[in-house]
Design a protein around this motif. Structure first.
Motif, PDB file in Angstrom:
ATOM      1  N   THR A  54       0.823  -1.210   0.000  1.00  0.00           N
ATOM      2  CA  THR A  54       0.000   0.000   0.000  1.00  0.00           C
ATOM      3  C   THR A  54       0.861   1.267   0.000  1.00  0.00           C
ATOM      4  O   THR A  54       0.556   2.236  -0.699  1.00  0.00           O
ATOM      5  N   THR A  55       1.953   1.216   0.757  1.00  0.00           N
ATOM      6  CA  THR A  55       2.855   2.377   0.789  1.00  0.00           C
ATOM      7  C   THR A  55       3.392   2.670  -0.608  1.00  0.00           C
ATOM      8  O   THR A  55       3.475   3.827  -1.022  1.00  0.00           O
ATOM      9  N   THR A  56       3.735   1.608  -1.346  1.00  0.00           N
ATOM     10  CA  THR A  56       4.225   1.797  -2.714  1.00  0.00           C
ATOM     11  C   THR A  56       3.151   2.454  -3.583  1.00  0.00           C
ATOM     12  O   THR A  56       3.418   3.423  -4.293  1.00  0.00           O
ATOM     13  N   ILE A  57       1.934   1.927  -3.493  1.00  0.00           N
ATOM     14  CA  ILE A  57       0.834   2.495  -4.289  1.00  0.00           C
ATOM     15  C   ILE A  57       0.611   3.952  -3.935  1.00  0.00           C
ATOM     16  O   ILE A  57       0.408   4.800  -4.809  1.00  0.00           O
ATOM     17  N   ALA A 192      -7.518  -4.565 -19.221  1.00  0.00           N
ATOM     18  CA  ALA A 192      -6.128  -4.657 -19.672  1.00  0.00           C
ATOM     19  C   ALA A 192      -6.066  -4.938 -21.175  1.00  0.00           C
ATOM     20  O   ALA A 192      -5.228  -4.389 -21.886  1.00  0.00           O
ATOM     21  N   ASP A 193      -6.991  -5.770 -21.637  1.00  0.00           N
ATOM     22  CA  ASP A 193      -7.039  -6.050 -23.075  1.00  0.00           C
ATOM     23  C   ASP A 193      -7.314  -4.773 -23.854  1.00  0.00           C
ATOM     24  O   ASP A 193      -6.869  -4.610 -24.989  1.00  0.00           O
ATOM     25  N   GLY A 194      -8.041  -3.856 -23.237  1.00  0.00           N
ATOM     26  CA  GLY A 194      -8.345  -2.589 -23.898  1.00  0.00           C
ATOM     27  C   GLY A 194      -7.198  -1.592 -23.815  1.00  0.00           C
ATOM     28  O   GLY A 194      -7.343  -0.447 -24.216  1.00  0.00           O
ATOM     29  N   GLY A 195      -6.071  -2.001 -23.195  1.00  0.00           N
ATOM     30  CA  GLY A 195      -4.907  -1.121 -23.168  1.00  0.00           C
ATOM     31  C   GLY A 195      -4.657  -0.446 -21.820  1.00  0.00           C
ATOM     32  O   GLY A 195      -3.680   0.267 -21.637  1.00  0.00           O
ATOM     33  N   THR A 196      -5.541  -0.678 -20.859  1.00  0.00           N
ATOM     34  CA  THR A 196      -5.348  -0.075 -19.540  1.00  0.00           C
ATOM     35  C   THR A 196      -4.265  -0.839 -18.778  1.00  0.00           C
ATOM     36  O   THR A 196      -4.265  -2.066 -18.747  1.00  0.00           O
ATOM     37  N   THR A 197      -3.345  -0.100 -18.201  1.00  0.00           N
ATOM     38  CA  THR A 197      -2.339  -0.710 -17.345  1.00  0.00           C
ATOM     39  C   THR A 197      -2.943  -0.885 -15.963  1.00  0.00           C
ATOM     40  O   THR A 197      -3.517   0.054 -15.410  1.00  0.00           O
ATOM     41  N   VAL A 198      -2.836  -2.093 -15.423  1.00  0.00           N
ATOM     42  CA  VAL A 198      -3.442  -2.342 -14.116  1.00  0.00           C
ATOM     43  C   VAL A 198      -2.362  -2.724 -13.113  1.00  0.00           C
ATOM     44  O   VAL A 198      -1.617  -3.682 -13.311  1.00  0.00           O
ATOM     45  N   PHE A 199      -2.286  -1.929 -12.065  1.00  0.00           N
ATOM     46  CA  PHE A 199      -1.327  -2.170 -11.003  1.00  0.00           C
ATOM     47  C   PHE A 199      -2.145  -2.613  -9.796  1.00  0.00           C
ATOM     48  O   PHE A 199      -2.928  -1.847  -9.239  1.00  0.00           O
ATOM     49  N   VAL A 200      -1.993  -3.879  -9.391  1.00  0.00           N
ATOM     50  CA  VAL A 200      -2.908  -4.403  -8.378  1.00  0.00           C
ATOM     51  C   VAL A 200      -2.139  -5.058  -7.232  1.00  0.00           C
ATOM     52  O   VAL A 200      -1.144  -5.749  -7.454  1.00  0.00           O
ATOM     53  N   THR A 201      -2.572  -4.800  -6.014  1.00  0.00           N
ATOM     54  CA  THR A 201      -1.980  -5.496  -4.875  1.00  0.00           C
ATOM     55  C   THR A 201      -2.991  -6.505  -4.339  1.00  0.00           C
ATOM     56  O   THR A 201      -4.190  -6.307  -4.430  1.00  0.00           O
ATOM     57  N   THR A 202      -2.476  -7.587  -3.824  1.00  0.00           N
ATOM     58  CA  THR A 202      -3.362  -8.591  -3.246  1.00  0.00           C
ATOM     59  C   THR A 202      -2.582  -9.453  -2.267  1.00  0.00           C
ATOM     60  O   THR A 202      -1.353  -9.514  -2.321  1.00  0.00           O
ATOM     61  N   HIS A 203      -3.308 -10.071  -1.340  1.00  0.00           N
ATOM     62  CA  HIS A 203      -2.643 -11.116  -0.578  1.00  0.00           C
ATOM     63  C   HIS A 203      -3.332 -12.455  -0.788  1.00  0.00           C
ATOM     64  O   HIS A 203      -3.096 -13.418  -0.077  1.00  0.00           O
ATOM     65  N   TYR A 204      -4.229 -12.506  -1.795  1.00  0.00           N
ATOM     66  CA  TYR A 204      -4.812 -13.793  -2.195  1.00  0.00           C
ATOM     67  C   TYR A 204      -3.904 -14.431  -3.248  1.00  0.00           C
ATOM     68  O   TYR A 204      -3.760 -13.905  -4.353  1.00  0.00           O
ATOM     69  N   MET A 205      -3.299 -15.554  -2.882  1.00  0.00           N
ATOM     70  CA  MET A 205      -2.318 -16.165  -3.775  1.00  0.00           C
ATOM     71  C   MET A 205      -2.950 -16.679  -5.071  1.00  0.00           C
ATOM     72  O   MET A 205      -2.331 -16.659  -6.121  1.00  0.00           O
TER      73      MET A 205
END
Lengths: 250, 369
Positions: A54-57, A192-205
């Motif tokens: 989260t700090t990075t985001i 993402a297929d439409g060209g959007t860059t997605v930066f996502v954090t998760t803790h679900y493996m």
């Protein structure tokens, strides 16, 4: 494996980060992190709570000043041009921050409005998004009474009304049931297929599999970064979860 | 279009207000309640003060004095005794708040020296009342001694005090404008600080901060709706005070209301500043109440005159907006003052507001920490 300065910085990268650090007093939340995210890529930040995701985001979205290091988002410098970055990004926080006493429609109009969209533009966008997000059925319900999965889709809608080329999602699936999560990731893939860059954090493996590239964070550092398949091959393991535990335990 | 991004903020805030009718009701009822409590409880005129009289003189002159005291609405003689040593008992048993000892040579001294010939002992545990008792008694004695001496020769000077602006010395006329000042600063600060703290709690503030909105727009988006709301509350309590407590209105309503807008703005500025210091609604509420009520009650001249404070506190009182607004509202309502007389207070008050809001905007920078 911490990345060196030698990574190529190409203009096709939506996000570029070099030696980024952030300290809170003595505590180093993010420790000398470097990476690039290509345009249209789903880039996953995997890590336990408190690993520094989260700090990075927050540093990339202009909410937090880095202690040191450099980076750019959408071509703008995160240390100086964060006001410009704000027009290029969408952000969905881990709490689906919406106004509970506002109706679905009112939330959409508010968030569209603060990004400078006109009412006709917002109406047009709602119609576009409705095809995949199914928001209109509950348009006049107060947000507080919505099911969590619906709230999550509404928060996503609010974050992408202004068609941001780069989307930051901070644990977007927390507390949501598996079916809604599955549905949500399908939406992310479509974006993402439409060209959007997605930066996502998760803790679900299990969600790691949806990402084009993964970066595993541990105690503020990036300890592994590659595509899910390559990572699995490298460690000769079949699940990201096992690899994560292996990396964190050593 | 002046600012297309500001309108959604303002519109949203009005929806919040509309969706929460209970809070709105409290906002209008609480002032009425407080006006009743303060308006009736703070009666600064002491009347029916119980006194004891020890008459050692037993002359027509002393009996005349006692009769005068008894006839006044301010004193009730509850004890007459002849042993001065009993005086302390009156206080310890709380029978009386003051005692008067008329010496045996009262009549002679009255004719001779102009010095007060009478012992007055007041209960000092209630210092305020004690001072008032003494002042009242002195007045009575002065007129009494003048009356006595004028029966002889000489030209007695008759002091006749006439109270301007509040001729009947009605406490409510003095207190109610003060309560208006108190309530507005409290409500203004409370409204803004709590609503911003709520957005911090729910995370919506962060969602706003990642948008291209500017800090001043966020602040304005909060200020404008609550300025309007607080202004309506101001009009409501002013009219209520005017009608119910019959506080006169010698000046112009429009002047007062315009000054009110700036006072409310100052209150909002304090609320903004508080909201930049806290993370939760509860702390915001506590800080707003303590931070506005305490200084406004103690140091603004609401009860204790600023002029009688020690110098350091007088300096502090100047940065309390209520200090200046009290001069304005009492000036307009009770004295019929206009902008010509009040502009120094107006400038000081607005200056304090501008100071607070610029501090708030500065702290409210887009970067969180």
């Amino acid at each position: 494996m911490t990345n060196s300065n030698a990574l190529p910085s190409s203009s096709s990268h939506a996000v570029t980060v070099r030696n980024l650090s952030r300290q809170f007093g003595d505590f180093v939340a993010v420790d000398n992190v470097s990476f690039d995210v290509s345009q249209g890529e789903i880039f996953g930040f995997l890590g336990a709570n408190g690993a520094g995701k989260t700090t990075t985001i927050r540093m990339l979205t202009g909410l937090l000043q880095p202690s040191s290091g450099e980076g750019s988002v959408g071509g703008w410098d995160i240390n100086r041009e964060y006001e410009k970055i704000k027009t290029r990004i969408g952000y969905m926080s881990q709490r689906f921050s919406l106004y509970d006493d506002l109706k679905v429609r009112e939330n959409l109009f508010f968030f569209g409005g603060i990004y400078g969209l006109s009412r006709p533009q917002i109406i047009e966008r709602i119609a576009e998004l409705d095809i995949s997000l199914n928001l209109s059925q509950m348009e006049n319900r107060k947000t507080v009474s919505l099911p969590l999965g619906f709230k999550q889709r509404l928060a996503l809608a609010c974050a992408i009304l202004h068609k941001p080329p780069i989307l930051f999602l901070d644990e977007p699936t927390g507390g949501v049931d598996p079916i809604a999560r599955r549905y949500f990731w399908d939406l992310i893939s479509t974006l993402a297929d439409g060209g959007t860059t997605v930066f996502v954090t998760t803790h679900y493996m299990d969600e790691a599999e949806y990402c084009h590239r993964l970066s595993i964070m541990y105690k503020g550092r990036i300890v592994e970064m590659d595509s899910p398949a390559a990572i699995k091959k490298k460690y000769q393991m079949t699940s990201i979860q096992d690899i994560f535990i292996h990396l964190v335990d050593r | 279009m002046l600012n297309s991004r500001l309108m959604p903020l303002i519109r949203k805030e009005f929806i919040h207000i509309r969706r929460d009718p209970r809070s709105l009701l409290i906002l209008f009822l609480m002032p009425v309640l407080m006006m009743f409590i303060f308006g009736y409880a703070i009666d600064m005129d002491l009347k029916h003060i119980r006194i004891g009289v020890c008459d050692l003189s037993r002359t027509p002159a002393s009996r005349d004095l006692i009769e005068t005291l008894n006839a006044s609405p301010y004193f009730d003689i509850v004890a007459r005794y002849s042993d001065p040593r009993k005086t302390e008992g009156l206080f310890t048993q709380r029978i009386a708040r003051a005692a008067i000892i008329i010496p045996a040579d009262f009549a002679r001294r009255l004719a001779g020296s102009p010095e007060s010939p009478i012992g007055v002992i007041a209960d000092g545990t209630d210092a305020n009342s004690a001072t008032l008792v003494q002042n009242y008694l002195e007045n009575v004695f002065v007129s009494q001694s003048l009356k006595q001496s004028s029966s002889g020769n000489g030209m007695p000077i008759r002091v006749k005090a006439r109270m301007l602006y509040n001729p009947d010395m009605v406490s409510a006329h003095f207190v109610v404008p003060g309560i208006v000042a108190l309530l507005l600063i409290m409500i203004g600060a409370l409204l803004t600080s709590v609503t911003i703290a709520r957005e911090k709690e729910t995370g919506t503030m962060e969602q706003i901060l990642v948008s291209p909105i500017k800090p001043y727009e966020v602040v304005l988006g909060k200020a404008v709706p609550y300025l309007i709301l607080a202004f309506f509350i101001a009009v409501f309590i002013l009219i209520f005070g005017h009608i119910w407590f019959e506080v006169p209105m010698l000046g112009s309503w429009s002047t007062l209301l315009i000054f009110c807008v700036f006072y409310v703005f100052t209150a909002l500025a304090i609320g903004m500043l508080i909201s930049t210091l806290v993370a939760t609604q509860q702390v915001a509420m506590m800080l707003s109440l303590v931070g506005t009520l305490l200084p406004s009650v103690m140091l603004s001249g609401f009860v204790f005159p600023v002029a009688s404070m020690p110098l350091p506190l007088q300096v502090v009182s100047k940065i309390i907006p209520a200090t200046h607004f009290l001069v304005i509202i009492r000036g307009i309502m009770l004295k019929g003052n206009g902008p010509m007389e009040l502009w120094p207070s107006f400038l000081a008050m607005t200056g304090v507001g501008v100071f607070f809001i610029s501090l708030a905007v500065k702290r409210f920078r887009m970067k969180l920490k």
